[in-house]
Every structure is written in C-alpha cells, then in structure tokens.
Design a protein around this motif. Sequence first.
Motif, mmCIF file in Angstrom:
data_model
loop_
_atom_site.group_PDB
_atom_site.id
_atom_site.type_symbol
_atom_site.label_atom_id
_atom_site.label_comp_id
_atom_site.label_asym_id
_atom_site.label_seq_id
_atom_site.Cartn_x
_atom_site.Cartn_y
_atom_site.Cartn_z
ATOM 1 N N GLU A 1 0.820 -1.203 0.000
ATOM 2 C CA GLU A 1 0.000 0.000 0.000
ATOM 3 C C GLU A 1 0.863 1.266 0.000
ATOM 4 O O GLU A 1 1.861 1.347 0.711
ATOM 5 C CB GLU A 1 -0.950 0.007 1.201
ATOM 6 N N VAL A 2 0.446 2.249 -0.810
ATOM 7 C CA VAL A 2 1.127 3.536 -0.888
ATOM 8 C C VAL A 2 0.077 4.641 -0.886
ATOM 9 O O VAL A 2 -1.109 4.387 -1.114
ATOM 10 C CB VAL A 2 2.004 3.642 -2.163
ATOM 11 N N ASN A 3 0.513 5.863 -0.622
ATOM 12 C CA ASN A 3 -0.361 7.032 -0.655
ATOM 13 C C ASN A 3 0.171 8.038 -1.675
ATOM 14 O O ASN A 3 1.382 8.302 -1.711
ATOM 15 C CB ASN A 3 -0.436 7.696 0.722
ATOM 16 N N LEU A 4 -0.737 8.585 -2.467
ATOM 17 C CA LEU A 4 -0.345 9.519 -3.530
ATOM 18 C C LEU A 4 -1.121 10.817 -3.441
ATOM 19 O O LEU A 4 -2.335 10.814 -3.220
ATOM 20 C CB LEU A 4 -0.588 8.885 -4.907
ATOM 21 N N GLU A 5 -0.405 11.927 -3.601
ATOM 22 C CA GLU A 5 -1.013 13.232 -3.849
ATOM 23 C C GLU A 5 -0.361 13.768 -5.113
ATOM 24 O O GLU A 5 0.862 13.808 -5.215
ATOM 25 C CB GLU A 5 -0.764 14.198 -2.688
ATOM 26 N N GLY A 6 -1.147 14.180 -6.086
ATOM 27 C CA GLY A 6 -0.594 14.669 -7.343
ATOM 28 C C GLY A 6 -0.819 13.668 -8.464
ATOM 29 O O GLY A 6 -1.891 13.076 -8.563
ATOM 30 N N GLU A 7 0.213 13.443 -9.272
ATOM 31 C CA GLU A 7 0.078 12.553 -10.425
ATOM 32 C C GLU A 7 1.300 11.655 -10.543
ATOM 33 O O GLU A 7 2.431 12.093 -10.366
ATOM 34 C CB GLU A 7 -0.086 13.368 -11.707
ATOM 35 N N ALA A 8 1.057 10.380 -10.846
ATOM 36 C CA ALA A 8 2.155 9.428 -10.968
ATOM 37 C C ALA A 8 1.778 8.309 -11.928
ATOM 38 O O ALA A 8 0.607 7.954 -12.068
ATOM 39 C CB ALA A 8 2.510 8.835 -9.608
ATOM 40 N N TYR A 9 2.808 7.778 -12.586
ATOM 41 C CA TYR A 9 2.672 6.595 -13.437
ATOM 42 C C TYR A 9 3.213 5.402 -12.662
ATOM 43 O O TYR A 9 4.299 5.469 -12.078
ATOM 44 C CB TYR A 9 3.469 6.789 -14.723
ATOM 45 N N PHE A 10 2.455 4.300 -12.646
ATOM 46 C CA PHE A 10 2.848 3.094 -11.924
ATOM 47 C C PHE A 10 3.019 1.934 -12.895
ATOM 48 O O PHE A 10 2.145 1.690 -13.736
ATOM 49 C CB PHE A 10 1.793 2.704 -10.885
ATOM 50 N N ASP A 11 4.127 1.223 -12.770
ATOM 51 C CA ASP A 11 4.336 -0.032 -13.494
ATOM 52 C C ASP A 11 4.585 -1.080 -12.409
ATOM 53 O O ASP A 11 5.693 -1.197 -11.881
ATOM 54 C CB ASP A 11 5.524 0.082 -14.443
ATOM 55 N N ILE A 12 3.535 -1.829 -12.056
ATOM 56 C CA ILE A 12 3.536 -2.657 -10.855
ATOM 57 C C ILE A 12 4.004 -4.078 -11.151
ATOM 58 O O ILE A 12 3.529 -4.726 -12.080
ATOM 59 C CB ILE A 12 2.142 -2.703 -10.212
ATOM 60 N N LYS A 13 4.916 -4.554 -10.312
ATOM 61 C CA LYS A 13 5.390 -5.932 -10.431
ATOM 62 C C LYS A 13 4.286 -6.888 -10.001
ATOM 63 O O LYS A 13 3.682 -6.733 -8.945
ATOM 64 C CB LYS A 13 6.633 -6.140 -9.564
ATOM 65 N N HIS A 14 4.045 -7.903 -10.818
ATOM 66 C CA HIS A 14 2.946 -8.838 -10.571
ATOM 67 C C HIS A 14 3.198 -9.681 -9.313
ATOM 68 O O HIS A 14 4.270 -10.211 -9.103
ATOM 69 C CB HIS A 14 2.787 -9.767 -11.773
ATOM 70 N N ASN A 15 2.178 -9.786 -8.462
ATOM 71 C CA ASN A 15 2.240 -10.626 -7.265
ATOM 72 C C ASN A 15 0.809 -10.964 -6.850
ATOM 73 O O ASN A 15 0.126 -10.175 -6.208
ATOM 74 C CB ASN A 15 2.969 -9.909 -6.129
ATOM 75 N N ASN A 16 0.346 -12.158 -7.241
ATOM 76 C CA ASN A 16 -1.033 -12.560 -6.957
ATOM 77 C C ASN A 16 -1.352 -12.557 -5.473
ATOM 78 O O ASN A 16 -2.477 -12.272 -5.066
ATOM 79 C CB ASN A 16 -1.292 -13.968 -7.517
#
Length: 319
Positions: free
Chosen positions: A144-159
């Motif tokens: 879990e993360v918290n964001l304010e503003g704008e960001a691009y995420f490329d998330i590593k797969h983990n079922n």
Amino acid sequence: MDNSNLQQLIDKYLQGTISVEEKKRLLRWYRQQQDQETVWTLEPGETEQDVSQRIKSKIWSDIATPPSRKRIYWPYVAVAATLLLASFVVFMRTKSGIVEQQISFSKSEGTNNRFILLPDSSRVVLRAGSKLTYPNSFSGQTREVNLEGEAYFDIKHNNGQPFIIHTGEVKTTVLGTAFTIKYPNGSNQVEVLVERGKVRVEDSKQVFAELTADQKIDIQGLKVKPAIEKIDVQSAMSWKRQDMAFDALPFGSLAEALEKRYGVSLDFANQTLRNCPISGKFTGSETIEEVLLNICATRNAAYRKTGDGRYEIKGPGCP
C-alpha cells in the motif's frame, strides 16, 4: 566547507536558485554537524504536520542553546535543518515499527519528473508537485502507498500481495499492471488511466469501475458512479516521457538531467566525455542502470556503481 561557500549555498536556497547537487552538499554539511540521525516517532492521532512542527521546535531549541563542543554558526544550521525538513526524502517511524519513505518535490524545483524504484521493484514516475509515501518494505498481505498529485505506476505482478494506491477516500487495487493516477492536492477529483492489465477503483461504500487497457475513469466527488471512457493512453501518458527523448545532447547536459530525475550523482572519469553528443529515446519508466547501459553503448563507454546513488562513467571521450 568555509563560511563564504556556506553562505552562498544558503542564499541560493532562499532565492530558489540552488541546484540539486548544491542542495545535496548543503544537506551533507548539515548532517556532519549531528552526532547521529534522529528518527521521529509518529504518535497516535498525530499528523505529518504535527511532526514537522515538532522538528522545527527542536531546531529552534538547538539554536537557543547551541552545544559548546562545536564552533558552529547556528543560524546556518537552522536554514540547513529546515531544508532537510522540506527535502523530498523524509523518513518517519510509526508506532508499529514500519519505516515509511516519503518522496515529494514542488514545481519550484523544476518540471523534471522523478523516477522511483519501490521495494518490490515496481516502478513509479512521479510528476512535479506530487508526493508519494510508501514503506521501506512490503511485508504485509498487501502493498500500500499514498499519492497526492500525479504518478505513473508499473507494478510488479504478485497474486498473493495486491498493490493498493490510496488517493483520499478512493483506493485503486491492482495485481500487476501499468497505469497513471491523478489526484490534485486538496481536491475531490481522482483520475485513473490504464495502459495495460486491470485495476479496480473503489471507496469504502462502492466499486466505481474495473478498468482494463486504454480505459479511463474520472471521479468528481463520490456521489455519482462515473462513466468509463475509451482513451488514447500513449497520448495521455506522454508526460512520463518528458526529457527522455534527446537528439545530439551533450553527455554532460544529459547527465545533469538524469541526476535530477533519478536522484543520483554521475561522475565522468574522462571530462571530455561530457562533450560527446548523445541521441536516444526512452519510455520514461526505465531504471537509471537501464538508461546508462543504453546511452553508454552509443559512445563506446561503460559505467560502474561507486556508492549509494553514485555512478562513474568511463570512455574515450570527444574533443
């Protein structure tokens, strides 16, 4: 560092003209005045602003009663300490023992994006004026993360460990995908765009949508379920490639831009290598090692890591 050089750096900071490398020098100088790093505990019910106020109070207390063992001009320490407080890397320790890292930077620091490699090797491109808070390790059942503003995420797969981004009351859950989230500070608007994979966007009461590739949702408030839109993702996400396409740019100028984007230091063993023209094009989500490997190959050069966040580039150079 003598007082004249220190005064110049502080003046530049106050005027907003300090460079990334100069800011690092000022922070290094400040840390040298301390016996040890201080870990600030987030008390129950306390906000980040409360902790910031405690830190400021401690700074001014130190100025009022400076230690006699060191001959230091403490007003300088005050400015540097305040800079450390406002720096884009802040560490806090919660009562649960989880160390959180916070990356943020204002638009006054420039329009360069910031690349972040998360503890699980997921990649984030943070836009200027944005803030991302995440733990030093993802050890629980979720990431879990918290964001304010704008960001691009490329998330590593983990079922077995879903990735969740909190933006105010809205949360976006993924297992492995690439997307952007826009959440202006202080607003009730959340925008999610998916490049590939699948995400679920919801709050505590309802699921707004499950998005797949080339889809977008724009949440204006939480009362009405918004519609899913079809979009041109590459065009909508073009900002993350900002400054990552260059044509015959001097290697030295490119290195300065990469230092800002990745928060690293790049040194040239052969200074004439700075003059070599570099051309290239990247997606914006590459690590610094991937970028250096490719651009060094175009100049018959090589790089090596010399320390934490420090790299040395070697090559024959250019006249």
